[in-house]
Design a protein around this motif. Sequence first.
Motif, PDB file in Angstrom:
ATOM      1  N   VAL A  69       0.824  -1.209   0.000  1.00 29.14           N
ATOM      2  CA  VAL A  69       0.000   0.000   0.000  1.00 29.14           C
ATOM      3  C   VAL A  69       0.859   1.261   0.000  1.00 29.14           C
ATOM      4  O   VAL A  69       0.423   2.322  -0.466  1.00 29.14           O
ATOM      5  CB  VAL A  69      -0.982   0.021   1.179  1.00 29.14           C
ATOM      6  CG1 VAL A  69      -1.992  -1.105   1.064  1.00 29.14           C
ATOM      7  CG2 VAL A  69      -0.266  -0.030   2.517  1.00 29.14           C
ATOM      8  N   LEU A  70       2.117   1.150   0.493  1.00 30.22           N
ATOM      9  CA  LEU A  70       3.027   2.292   0.456  1.00 30.22           C
ATOM     10  C   LEU A  70       3.782   2.389  -0.864  1.00 30.22           C
ATOM     11  O   LEU A  70       4.487   3.377  -1.105  1.00 30.22           O
ATOM     12  CB  LEU A  70       4.041   2.197   1.602  1.00 30.22           C
ATOM     13  CG  LEU A  70       3.531   2.568   3.000  1.00 30.22           C
ATOM     14  CD1 LEU A  70       4.554   2.204   4.054  1.00 30.22           C
ATOM     15  CD2 LEU A  70       3.203   4.051   3.063  1.00 30.22           C
ATOM     16  N   GLU A  71       3.628   1.366  -1.705  1.00 32.97           N
ATOM     17  CA  GLU A  71       4.327   1.295  -2.993  1.00 32.97           C
ATOM     18  C   GLU A  71       5.842   1.399  -2.804  1.00 32.97           C
ATOM     19  O   GLU A  71       6.532   2.167  -3.470  1.00 32.97           O
ATOM     20  CB  GLU A  71       3.813   2.378  -3.946  1.00 32.97           C
ATOM     21  CG  GLU A  71       2.334   2.241  -4.272  1.00 32.97           C
ATOM     22  CD  GLU A  71       1.845   3.308  -5.240  1.00 32.97           C
ATOM     23  OE1 GLU A  71       2.559   4.325  -5.425  1.00 32.97           O
ATOM     24  OE2 GLU A  71       0.759   3.134  -5.808  1.00 32.97           O
ATOM     25  N   LEU A  72       6.343   0.581  -1.876  1.00 38.34           N
ATOM     26  CA  LEU A  72       7.768   0.534  -1.576  1.00 38.34           C
ATOM     27  C   LEU A  72       8.272  -0.898  -1.743  1.00 38.34           C
ATOM     28  O   LEU A  72       7.504  -1.856  -1.622  1.00 38.34           O
ATOM     29  CB  LEU A  72       8.022   0.985  -0.130  1.00 38.34           C
ATOM     30  CG  LEU A  72       7.705   2.454   0.193  1.00 38.34           C
ATOM     31  CD1 LEU A  72       7.791   2.679   1.688  1.00 38.34           C
ATOM     32  CD2 LEU A  72       8.661   3.394  -0.556  1.00 38.34           C
ATOM     33  N   PRO A  73       9.557  -1.084  -2.023  1.00 32.00           N
ATOM     34  CA  PRO A  73      10.107  -2.435  -2.154  1.00 32.00           C
ATOM     35  C   PRO A  73       9.965  -3.216  -0.850  1.00 32.00           C
ATOM     36  O   PRO A  73      10.165  -2.670   0.240  1.00 32.00           O
ATOM     37  CB  PRO A  73      11.590  -2.190  -2.490  1.00 32.00           C
ATOM     38  CG  PRO A  73      11.646  -0.787  -3.012  1.00 32.00           C
ATOM     39  CD  PRO A  73      10.568  -0.042  -2.309  1.00 32.00           C
ATOM     40  N   GLU A  74       9.628  -4.506  -0.959  1.00 36.27           N
ATOM     41  CA  GLU A  74       9.433  -5.314   0.237  1.00 36.27           C
ATOM     42  C   GLU A  74      10.730  -5.559   0.998  1.00 36.27           C
ATOM     43  O   GLU A  74      10.691  -5.811   2.209  1.00 36.27           O
ATOM     44  CB  GLU A  74       8.800  -6.654  -0.135  1.00 36.27           C
ATOM     45  CG  GLU A  74       7.350  -6.549  -0.572  1.00 36.27           C
ATOM     46  CD  GLU A  74       6.687  -7.906  -0.737  1.00 36.27           C
ATOM     47  OE1 GLU A  74       7.242  -8.903  -0.207  1.00 36.27           O
ATOM     48  OE2 GLU A  74       5.634  -7.986  -1.397  1.00 36.27           O
TER      49      GLU A  74
END
Length: 347
Positions: free
Chosen positions: A213-218
């Motif tokens: 949901v933050l559109e960041l790499p896991e």
Amino acid sequence: MDVSRAGTDVPLNAWYAVATSEEVGRAPLARRLLGHRVVLYRTTGGSAVVLEDRCAHRPVPLSDGRLEGDDIYSGYTGFGYAPDGRCVAVPTQENVPFGAAVRSFPVHEDGTFVWAWGGEPRLSGLRPPPDTSWLRSPEWTTFGDAQTTAAAASLLRDNFADITHVVQLDPAIAPPVLDDGPPPPLEVQVSETTVTFSRHFPASRLAPWHAQVLELPEDATHEQHEEGAFVSPGLWVDRWSVLVNGYGDRDGAHTFVFTHALTPTSRRTTQHIWRVSRNFASSAAATGTLQPMLAAYYARVRAVLEQMQAILDEEGPRAEVATTADAAVTQVRRIVRRMVEDESGRR
């Protein structure tokens, strides 16, 4: 059953959310507050009213009756009551019996909740209702639901005061930093009627859903910050922030606010209205990801707390093993116990 003073930890002199604003209209609404049947409705001017839901003439609920103007009439006895609880009409005689009335509860409405004061009416002005302004702010995207938990409000407060249980109850939803080792100690601040606490976590990964949901790499790591607040016996608020750095316009504090309005409906039953707000990912798609996940989690919490209540009812309380994670729990229990003792005159 009324919530008596003996053997309870339920302060009466407090504001409790008996309904959401959108639930209260021109049709009588039946609810329970501290062991009392109550009825809610709106006057023709839009003000919310909370009265005892029992006619003074016969033990019938006013919530089965009708509204005429600003007054509510029993569907069985025909007795009519004004918003302040005074009896204003008796169908069989012109004069109203002296002193005929039902209890009227002080009310505050903030646009999200209808709060009712459960104790001595004259004291309601001394303790302002809780602030929940973020729930109405365009800067926050909010969803939520309500559920009734067959457990005392004290068990719900204990649960919110220690989020380390999350990783045991639902590892998929829990922040991985809670499973990286012993968490940093809580910094706890206490006032006469509130408890706030916080702790800062070193950089760690996010749960996959959180990174999504933050559109960041896991595989990226971020510092995270926890805050919690026992605002009043009827309100608990938690915040969890991810501090993003190095991702351009996505940098900053991305925060969830978890709002829990807790209303004891009886000694062992609690109405729990929960809301989850966020200052990021405002799309409907993000809500579609988050809402069923959080709803399922709170259903799990409810099931565990109901198990706890069943064991307490069957076997009674026992001495508990305390840990460092109980720092906030201890302070909240102390404040609630003092509030109850002050009301009962046991101090």
